[in-house]
Scaffold this active site. Structure first.
Site, PDB file in Angstrom:
ATOM      1  N   SER A  32       0.920  -0.927  -0.076  1.00 12.88           N
ATOM      2  CA  SER A  32       0.428  -0.370  -0.208  1.00 12.88           C
ATOM      3  C   SER A  32       0.960   1.269  -0.190  1.00 12.88           C
ATOM      4  CB  SER A  32      -1.282  -0.103   1.061  1.00 12.88           C
ATOM      5  OG  SER A  32      -0.255  -0.279   2.533  1.00 12.88           O
ATOM      6  N   HIS A  78       1.732   4.438   4.564  1.00 11.48           N
ATOM      7  CA  HIS A  78       0.807   5.573   3.731  1.00 11.48           C
ATOM      8  C   HIS A  78       1.343   6.919   4.229  1.00 11.48           C
ATOM      9  CE1 HIS A  78      -3.064   1.904   4.653  1.00 11.48           C
ATOM     10  NE2 HIS A  78      -1.679   1.368   4.041  1.00 11.48           N
TER      11      HIS A  78
END
Length: 116
Positions: A32, A78
């Site tokens: 991610s 992230h």
């Protein structure tokens, strides 16, 4: 590929720093961070060339919100991926320069890759 790898590396480094500051030594794995890097590099590209960016901002905000709602998601990873992708997109991404009344278009990134 460069953007994805830079996002993944920045994701891993910021995630590791965050884990160590909380006293944890667990590794964080996943793709991610690299995907956030790709999204922010596209955002930088579109912003640089005057294209609409609202939907990308919305996708990023929703992904961060979903990550914040889950205790198992590392949002620092992230964030690191997003920052890494934005940096690579800004420094090495395409920056089209128009000249001769818009007839000639050339790619002029701020920093060029040494082997290109």
């Amino acid at each position: 590929l460069h953007v994805y790898l830079a996002g993944a590396l920045a994701s891993a480094l910021l995630s590791l720093r965050g884990m160590r500051s909380r006293g944890k030594e667990l590794p964080v794995v996943g793709a991610s961070g690299g995907l956030f890097g790709l999204m922010t590099a596209l955002l930088v590209y579109r912003w640089r060339h005057g294209m609409a960016c609202q939907e990308l901002w919305l996708v990023l905000a929703l992904n961060f919100a979903i990550g914040a709602a889950s205790p198992m998601v590392d949002n620092l990873g992230h964030l690191g991926g997003a920052l890494g992708g934005a940096a690579v997109g800004y420094l090495w991404g395409p920056r089209y320069v128009f000249s001769l009344g818009g007839i000639l278009v050339r790619d002029a990134p701020l920093i060029s890759w040494p082997y290109v």
